[in-house]
Design an enzyme around this catalytic site. Structure first.
Site, PDB file in Angstrom:
ATOM      1  N   LEU A   1      86.340 104.924 -34.335  1.00  0.00           N
ATOM      2  CA  LEU A   1      86.997 105.220 -35.605  1.00  0.00           C
ATOM      3  C   LEU A   1      87.589 103.990 -36.280  1.00  0.00           C
ATOM      4  CD1 LEU A   1      88.659 108.613 -34.633  1.00  0.00           C
ATOM      5  CD2 LEU A   1      86.566 108.237 -35.956  1.00  0.00           C
TER       6      LEU A   1
ATOM      7  N   LYS B   1      66.536  98.377 -39.660  1.00  0.00           N
ATOM      8  CA  LYS B   1      67.841  97.938 -40.179  1.00  0.00           C
ATOM      9  C   LYS B   1      68.015  96.433 -40.011  1.00  0.00           C
ATOM     10  CE  LYS B   1      72.142  98.330 -41.644  1.00  0.00           C
ATOM     11  NZ  LYS B   1      72.843  97.125 -41.220  1.00  0.00           N
TER      12      LYS B   1
ATOM     13  N   GLU C   1      68.479  91.040 -46.843  1.00  0.00           N
ATOM     14  CA  GLU C   1      69.815  90.886 -47.438  1.00  0.00           C
ATOM     15  C   GLU C   1      70.279  89.431 -47.378  1.00  0.00           C
ATOM     16  OE1 GLU C   1      74.145  92.111 -45.749  1.00  0.00           O
ATOM     17  OE2 GLU C   1      72.717  93.767 -45.944  1.00  0.00           O
TER      18      GLU C   1
ATOM     19  N   HIS D   1      66.048  94.866 -42.775  1.00  0.00           N
ATOM     20  CA  HIS D   1      66.846  95.112 -43.987  1.00  0.00           C
ATOM     21  C   HIS D   1      67.916  94.039 -44.126  1.00  0.00           C
ATOM     22  CE1 HIS D   1      70.688  96.568 -45.615  1.00  0.00           C
ATOM     23  NE2 HIS D   1      70.020  97.347 -46.432  1.00  0.00           N
ATOM     24  N   ASN D   2      68.614  93.745 -43.037  1.00  0.00           N
ATOM     25  CA  ASN D   2      69.664  92.737 -43.085  1.00  0.00           C
ATOM     26  C   ASN D   2      69.100  91.341 -43.309  1.00  0.00           C
ATOM     27  OD1 ASN D   2      71.250  94.930 -42.487  1.00  0.00           O
ATOM     28  ND2 ASN D   2      72.359  93.945 -40.822  1.00  0.00           N
TER      29      ASN D   2
ATOM     30  N   SER E   1      73.400 101.526 -43.555  1.00  0.00           N
ATOM     31  CA  SER E   1      73.656 100.450 -44.511  1.00  0.00           C
ATOM     32  C   SER E   1      74.423 100.973 -45.718  1.00  0.00           C
ATOM     33  CB  SER E   1      72.350  99.813 -44.985  1.00  0.00           C
ATOM     34  OG  SER E   1      72.625  98.790 -45.917  1.00  0.00           O
TER      35      SER E   1
END
Length: 508
Positions: free
Chosen positions: A29, A203, A210, A206-207, A149
């Site tokens: 959390l 992912k 980026e 993807h980064n 993301s």
């Protein structure tokens, strides 16, 4: 296996007590975990949450109450957390990648039953996910590695989700993920990516894209500032205008915003905060993994690699300052090597075109890496579908992703985005401006590694005859590596040195 004993009491928002038993829980959390849990709850799905630190649980439950009495049930021990869920249970993990994931799994597994599922939503190395899939399967537990993301805002309001692993684990919560994900005219920004570690690998790439995107934007800013002398206010207006056209994207949008923010610690109120930020860029590893994977698969990714090198060099701040001093003492100018006289409007337009063309190269490199890994692993990745789920929620969301999707819809076997008819036409139309920007940057001594790498990638890929013939001849001379000929089949080896000496002797 799960015990029939009752679970300990839990803290909950006022809505949680009257809600159905949760099907899904979330462990971890920190801000991302809190936001994703609240997002799921806000979509009408009760959710149990757990964290080793009770204060984080209390904070999440308090936020759920404050943000609309959302159905969030807080737990302070792993057993109560797991047993609060209806079967088949799904537990989402949003903890730091690596050992923390294994430790959290170890704490939860004793209370999970066969058919339950674990979903890791962190930026995990794909092979770790594949190892955990096998370990979970031995216990009859399903497993997903899910790329998430969009940052904190995306987690709360709708991220792009890239789940891969066991398809049954995805189907168990597909309705939840489709509601929690970002929404576009093409639907929810989530799809089952593929088996094994496919979700984490997608992912990761993807980064990597980026990284390239951010480097290219930074170079555009540097050229506008140093060649054109644009102020922060003018640069903000430029990026805002670009965001209304072909460059429309999350990263261009936030760049415009950044240049409007004044330094809150500047008493005069006239300084831009971005100018006070130390020029050292951090990283968490996914860019490095992307470049390593590109090298292992023999996929050229020079734009992404240049962005990674740029971050490494940015970290050498003290060395760079010292080098500037040493070279200046030897006659190197401290500013621009050459003043470029150009109309600001023309400069802005040419930099826009250079940025757009360079971005296409960065995305092309990422897509080719995904295809190569898909072939190696048998993942059967759908590149058009990946472009679709990146259209909303994620950091690289951009207007032209819709056109990337259409390019792969037209031809799923497209060798490279550069040779799609539409993108090819645009590259040709923009190449003169692109070359002009790179050339002027070189003349002025401005580093543009991303744009330069993209242009070199474009020129190399479109060249039907490269000087690689000489390199192969060199390899054959010193290592007998052989070579192929253009006029006949087979492998050949030549005694180059012997023939060269004979030829030189004859010439004498």
């Amino acid at each position: 296996m799960a015990s029939p004993a009752p679970a300990p009491p839990a803290a909950s928002s006022s809505a949680a007590g009257s809600s159905p038993q949760p099907r899904i829980g979330l462990a971890g959390l920190a801000t991302m975990g809190q936001n994703l849990a609240l997002n799921i709850a806000e979509r009408g799905f009760p959710i149990s949450v757990y964290n080793r630190t009770a204060a984080k649980v209390n904070a999440t439950v308090s936020r759920a109450e404050a943000e609309g009495a959302l159905p969030v049930l807080g737990h302070r021990d792993p057993r109560g957390f797991v047993l609060s869920l209806s079967r088949p249970r799904t537990v989402v993990l949003l903890v730091q990648a690596g050992r923390a994931v294994d430790a959290t799994i170890d704490a939860l597994v004793p209370y999970l039953d066969a058919g339950d599922a674990i979903v890791d939503g962190g930026n995990e190395w794909y092979q770790n996910t594949e190892r955990r899939i096998e370990e979970a399967a031995a216990r009859g537990i399903l497993y997903l590695g899910m790329g998430v993301s969009g940052g904190e805002e995306g987690a709360r309001n709708g991220p792009s989700l890239m789940p891969g692993g066991h398809v049954d684990a995805y189907n168990n919560i597909r309705d939840i993920l489709e509601k929690a994900a970002a929404q576009t005219e093409d639907g929810a920004c989530v799809t089952f990516v593929g088996p094994g570690g496919a979700g984490n690998f997608v992912k990761m790439v993807h980064n990597g894209i980026e990284y390239g995107d951010m480097q290219l934007i930074a170079e555009a800013y540097d050229v506008l500032r140093r060649v054109g002398g644009l102020s922060n206010s003018e640069i903000a207006d430029v990026f805002a205008e670009w965001n209304r056209g072909e460059l429309e994207s999350f990263l261009v949008e936030i760049t415009a915003d950044i240049f409007t923010v004044a330094d809150p610690l500047d008493g005069s109120g006239g300084g831009g905060l971005v100018d006070k930020i130390l020029d050292k860029t951090g990283m968490k590893g996914t860019g490095k993994w992307t470049v390593q994977q590109a090298a292992e698969l023999a996929i050229a990714a020079p734009t992404i690699a240049a962005s990674l090198d740029g971050r490494y060099l940015s970290g050498l701040k003290d060395e760079r300052v010292a080098a500037a001093g040493v070279l200046e003492a030897e006659g190197m100018p401290s500013g621009l090597l050459e003043t470029i006289n150009v109309d600001k409007k023309m400069l802005v337009d040419r930099v826009r075109q250079a940025l757009y063309a360079s971005k296409i190269c960065s995305y092309a490199q990422g897509m080719n890496l995904l295809r190569a890994k898909s072939v190696e692993k048998g993942w059967n990745l759908n590149l058009a579908e990946l472009a679709r789920i990146w259209k909303g929620g994620c950091i690289i969301r951009a207007k032209f992703l819709d056109r990337i999707k259409k390019a792969y819809d037209r031809n799923p076997e497209l060798a490279n985005l550069i040779v799609d008819r539409e993108f090819a036409r645009e590259m040709v139309q923009r190449q003169n401006a692109w070359r002009w920007v790179v050339a002027r940057a070189v003349e002025a001594g401005i580093s543009t590694p991303g744009m330069s790498a993209s242009l070199s990638y474009f020129d190399t890929y479109r060249c039907s005859r490269l000087p690689a013939n000489l390199i192969q001849a060199q390899r054959d001379l010193f290592g007998a590596h052989t070579y192929e000929r253009i006029d006949r089949p087979g492998s050949f080896h030549t005694e180059w040195t012997k023939l060269a000496r004979k030829s030189n002797g004859a010439a004498i």
